[in-house]
Write a protein that holds these residues in place. Structure first.
Motif, PDB file in Angstrom:
ATOM      1  N   LEU A 171      23.715  23.173  65.114  1.00  0.00           N
ATOM      2  CA  LEU A 171      22.853  22.189  64.462  1.00  0.00           C
ATOM      3  C   LEU A 171      21.402  22.347  64.921  1.00  0.00           C
ATOM      4  CD1 LEU A 171      22.408  19.776  62.618  1.00  0.00           C
ATOM      5  CD2 LEU A 171      23.077  18.273  64.505  1.00  0.00           C
ATOM      6  N   LYS A 172      21.208  22.625  66.204  1.00  0.00           N
ATOM      7  CA  LYS A 172      19.843  22.833  66.723  1.00  0.00           C
ATOM      8  C   LYS A 172      19.182  24.016  66.016  1.00  0.00           C
ATOM      9  CE  LYS A 172      20.122  20.842  71.372  1.00  0.00           C
ATOM     10  NZ  LYS A 172      20.114  21.137  72.826  1.00  0.00           N
ATOM     11  N   ALA A 173      19.974  25.084  65.806  1.00  0.00           N
ATOM     12  CA  ALA A 173      19.441  26.268  65.122  1.00  0.00           C
ATOM     13  C   ALA A 173      19.068  25.926  63.681  1.00  0.00           C
ATOM     14  CB  ALA A 173      20.468  27.399  65.156  1.00  0.00           C
ATOM     15  N   LEU A 174      19.905  25.125  63.021  1.00  0.00           N
ATOM     16  CA  LEU A 174      19.609  24.694  61.650  1.00  0.00           C
ATOM     17  C   LEU A 174      18.347  23.834  61.605  1.00  0.00           C
ATOM     18  CD1 LEU A 174      23.133  23.704  60.208  1.00  0.00           C
ATOM     19  CD2 LEU A 174      21.757  25.668  59.538  1.00  0.00           C
ATOM     20  N   GLU A 175      18.226  22.927  62.562  1.00  0.00           N
ATOM     21  CA  GLU A 175      17.063  22.036  62.601  1.00  0.00           C
ATOM     22  C   GLU A 175      15.762  22.823  62.719  1.00  0.00           C
ATOM     23  OE1 GLU A 175      17.154  18.928  62.010  1.00  0.00           O
ATOM     24  OE2 GLU A 175      18.937  17.960  62.818  1.00  0.00           O
ATOM     25  N   LYS A 176      15.787  23.920  63.488  1.00  0.00           N
ATOM     26  CA  LYS A 176      14.588  24.750  63.667  1.00  0.00           C
ATOM     27  C   LYS A 176      14.168  25.411  62.358  1.00  0.00           C
ATOM     28  CE  LYS A 176      15.144  25.902  68.572  1.00  0.00           C
ATOM     29  NZ  LYS A 176      15.421  27.003  69.537  1.00  0.00           N
ATOM     30  N   LYS A 177      15.149  25.745  61.532  1.00  0.00           N
ATOM     31  CA  LYS A 177      14.865  26.437  60.263  1.00  0.00           C
ATOM     32  C   LYS A 177      14.666  25.459  59.100  1.00  0.00           C
ATOM     33  CE  LYS A 177      15.481  30.754  61.703  1.00  0.00           C
ATOM     34  NZ  LYS A 177      14.473  31.812  61.547  1.00  0.00           N
ATOM     35  N   PHE A 178      14.945  24.178  59.349  1.00  0.00           N
ATOM     36  CA  PHE A 178      14.862  23.180  58.286  1.00  0.00           C
ATOM     37  C   PHE A 178      13.416  22.728  58.085  1.00  0.00           C
ATOM     38  CE2 PHE A 178      15.394  18.492  57.180  1.00  0.00           C
ATOM     39  CZ  PHE A 178      15.626  18.727  55.840  1.00  0.00           C
ATOM     40  N   ASN A 179      12.938  22.837  56.863  1.00  0.00           N
ATOM     41  CA  ASN A 179      11.589  22.401  56.510  1.00  0.00           C
ATOM     42  C   ASN A 179      11.670  20.979  55.955  1.00  0.00           C
ATOM     43  OD1 ASN A 179       9.074  21.944  55.220  1.00  0.00           O
ATOM     44  ND2 ASN A 179       8.763  24.147  54.957  1.00  0.00           N
ATOM     45  N   LYS A 180      11.318  19.988  56.794  1.00  0.00           N
ATOM     46  CA  LYS A 180      11.465  18.590  56.399  1.00  0.00           C
ATOM     47  C   LYS A 180      10.584  18.227  55.202  1.00  0.00           C
ATOM     48  CE  LYS A 180      12.710  16.927  61.030  1.00  0.00           C
ATOM     49  NZ  LYS A 180      12.304  16.063  62.164  1.00  0.00           N
ATOM     50  N   GLU A 181       9.364  18.758  55.197  1.00  0.00           N
ATOM     51  CA  GLU A 181       8.429  18.425  54.122  1.00  0.00           C
ATOM     52  C   GLU A 181       8.831  19.063  52.792  1.00  0.00           C
ATOM     53  OE1 GLU A 181       5.967  16.249  54.560  1.00  0.00           O
ATOM     54  OE2 GLU A 181       6.705  16.011  56.620  1.00  0.00           O
ATOM     55  N   HIS A 182       9.288  20.309  52.880  1.00  0.00           N
ATOM     56  CA  HIS A 182       9.666  21.054  51.670  1.00  0.00           C
ATOM     57  C   HIS A 182      11.035  21.715  51.906  1.00  0.00           C
ATOM     58  CE1 HIS A 182       5.564  20.458  50.299  1.00  0.00           C
ATOM     59  NE2 HIS A 182       5.129  20.951  51.454  1.00  0.00           N
ATOM     60  N   PRO A 183      12.116  20.926  51.791  1.00  0.00           N
ATOM     61  CA  PRO A 183      13.464  21.441  52.103  1.00  0.00           C
ATOM     62  C   PRO A 183      13.825  22.719  51.360  1.00  0.00           C
ATOM     63  CG  PRO A 183      13.522  19.073  51.791  1.00  0.00           C
ATOM     64  CD  PRO A 183      12.157  19.507  51.393  1.00  0.00           C
TER      65      PRO A 183
END
Length: 519
Positions: A171-183
């Motif tokens: 999940l931490k790895a996913l969070e790093k790659k997740f673009n909150k502003e532009h998913p």
């Protein structure tokens, strides 16, 4: 675009017509289970049990594992037309969906954002789920040494604490790659690729899961354990699902990743920087899920095979499990053997490494008598042309031969129809490929597992008593708050626990509870 979201559920209930797609092949052991191939469309008739559903394919009906299928997105039109409609709707999508999907985003990008958000959301929910099990149940159980041994806890919970540690890192790895502003710009494909080997720890959990169900079933017959587990759930403020339901979730989760990645790929433009990684990740997770599913199926099958053997009259020689662990195919064939060249109608069961044949009882067709077996490691399969056979001096149709290398042993087998013969020829090829695959992957069944399976089968069929199918757990299950099919029982008995219900409306109102976490 979850396949079982609320809107689709309402539509399914109102339509009263529900179809699912097969994700994996399901090879049946008897006529009360529904066999199908991956990609087949199945009409789901009853899913009141969360693990085994009743369905129909063409003219056949029977039980099948719910985890082997996915509900179709659109119940009214062919899947291909539905997907084509989605892919071709980039311009008019906002209007067709009842309004704009986002601030100026094209439809496909907005759909990609939706899938990304769903992956992140379900991943966070899953982490909480694992944490609740580890802290709500395992932690409390370890405090009660008067009630649980470490061996019992290891059997019930398997390596779920290891899964929890791994999923937190993932999940931490996913969070790093997740673009909150532009998913839709998120690039998460690499996360799956980097961890594909680590996902194989699910194999241990999935293989142990049937043992967990057996151990839990024993404890749940004792009131103090029922009260204790319920207290654990309430203390942790967990949703109203029994412990066996919570423990099933990791098995379901590993099978859901390919479905999520398939949707993500569908809404990812080939020019997107994440496209190649998502494509590779989908293939990688399909392989992981396939390996785990196959190993789990094979391990569950040994109880089924042992039960089958115990139902055969006049059995001779070693147990089937001494060499085999998978039923490849079964059916009726006419067997012609030398020197008499007299045809005998027999029921054949092709396992890996061996072919067992039996004779049906003249009055009770469900009773089989053991008549022999052939070692497939020592047999060559030969396609025989219709006409006069020179070895047996008889006219044959739809025939094939099984020959030993030196020709000392030759068996002539005849099917009723050409398509049945072709199916048997394919089955013999599948058997050889299965043996080779097991050799390459190192798949084995331990002696302890074999002995336990035979012991279970012996207990369920005492010597000298009729081997008819019974319903020993029926009343017990009806008294449970969350009845589930006991995995300790072979499927021939389990599938008779209740008659299939034909009313779809009541059952579909409960679809949201079929699995704790929906894709």
């Amino acid at each position: 675009m979850g396949f079982q979201d609320a809107g689709i559920t309402v539509q399914l209930i109102s339509d009263g017509s529900v179809c699912a797609e097969a994700l994996w092949d399901h090879v049946t052991m008897d006529d009360q289970e529904l066999g199908f191939k991956a990609g087949d469309v199945i009409e789901v008739v009853d899913a009141t049990n969360k693990e085994w559903w009743w369905g129909r394919v063409l003219d056949s009906e029977g039980w099948f594992p719910a985890s082997f299928v996915r509900l179709r997105v659109n119940q009214d039109e062919p899947m291909e037309e539905y997907l084509a409609h989605l892919d071709g709707a980039s311009e008019g999508c906002g209007a067709s969906m009842g309004g704009p999907l986002g601030p100026g985003l094209p439809c496909k990008e907005q759909m990609r954002a939706n899938v990304i958000n769903e992956i992140m959301s379900t991943e966070r929910d899953y982490i909480k789920h694992l944490k609740d099990i580890c802290e709500g149940y395992i932690k409390q159980c370890r405090k009660r040494t008067d009630m649980f041994t470490e061996e019992q806890l290891r059997t019930i919970f398997g390596n779920i604490d290891e899964l929890y540690r791994f999923q937190k890192k993932f999940l931490k790895a996913l969070e790093k790659k997740f673009n909150k502003e532009h998913p839709h710009l998120s690039e998460i494909g690499s996360c799956f690729l980097e961890q594909q080997t680590n996902f194989q720890i699910y194999s241990e959990y999935c293989n142990n899961h049937p043992n967990a169900c057996v151990q839990l079933s024993k404890l749940m017959k004792i009131k103090k354990y029922v009260f204790f587990f319920e207290a654990c759930r309430l203390l942790q403020k967990m949703i109203d699902i029994s412990l066996d339901g919570f423990l099933l979730t990791p098995v379901q989760k590993i099978c859901k990743y390919p479905l999520q990645l398939a949707e993500l790929l569908k809404y990812t433009n080939p020019q997107h920087r994440d496209y190649k990684d998502v494509e590779a990740a989908l293939n990688a997770m399909k392989n992981v899920a396939r390996l785990i599913n196959e190993r789990k199926r094979r391990l569950e099958n040994i109880d089924k095979i042992a039960q089958w053997q115990s139902s055969i009259e006049d059995w001779e020689g070693e147990d089937v499990l001494s060499r085999s662990s998978d039923l490849i195919f079964s059916g009726d064939l006419t067997k012609i053997s030398q020197p008499q060249a007299k045809g005998q109608q027999r029921m054949f069961f092709l396992f890996d490494h061996q072919l067992v044949f039996c004779k049906k009882d003249l009055l009770r067709r469900d009773i089989l008598y053991y008549k022999g077996r052939l070692d497939m490691d020592e047999m060559e399969v030969v396609d025989v042309e219709d006409g006069k056979d020179k070895d047996f001096n008889v006219s044959v149709k739809n025939a094939l031969k099984l020959c030993s290398p030196g020709g000392e042993e030759v068996h002539l087998l005849c099917a009723k129809k050409p398509e049945q013969k072709q199916r048997w020829l394919r089955a013999f090829t599948d058997e050889r490929e299965q043996v080779q695959h097991d050799l390459e992957t190192g798949f084995t069944i331990t002696e302890v597992q074999k002995k336990q399976a035979m012991l279970n089968a012996t207990k369920s069929h005492p010597t000298g008593k009729p081997k008819a199918v019974t319903r020993p757990y029926y009343d017990f299950l009806l008294r449970q708050k969350h009845p589930t099919l006991p995995t300790a029982l072979p499927q021939q008995q389990v599938i008779m626990l209740a008659e299939p219900k034909r009313k779809t409306s009541n059952f579909w109102h409960n679809i949201g509870r079929l699995t704790p976490f929906k894709k």
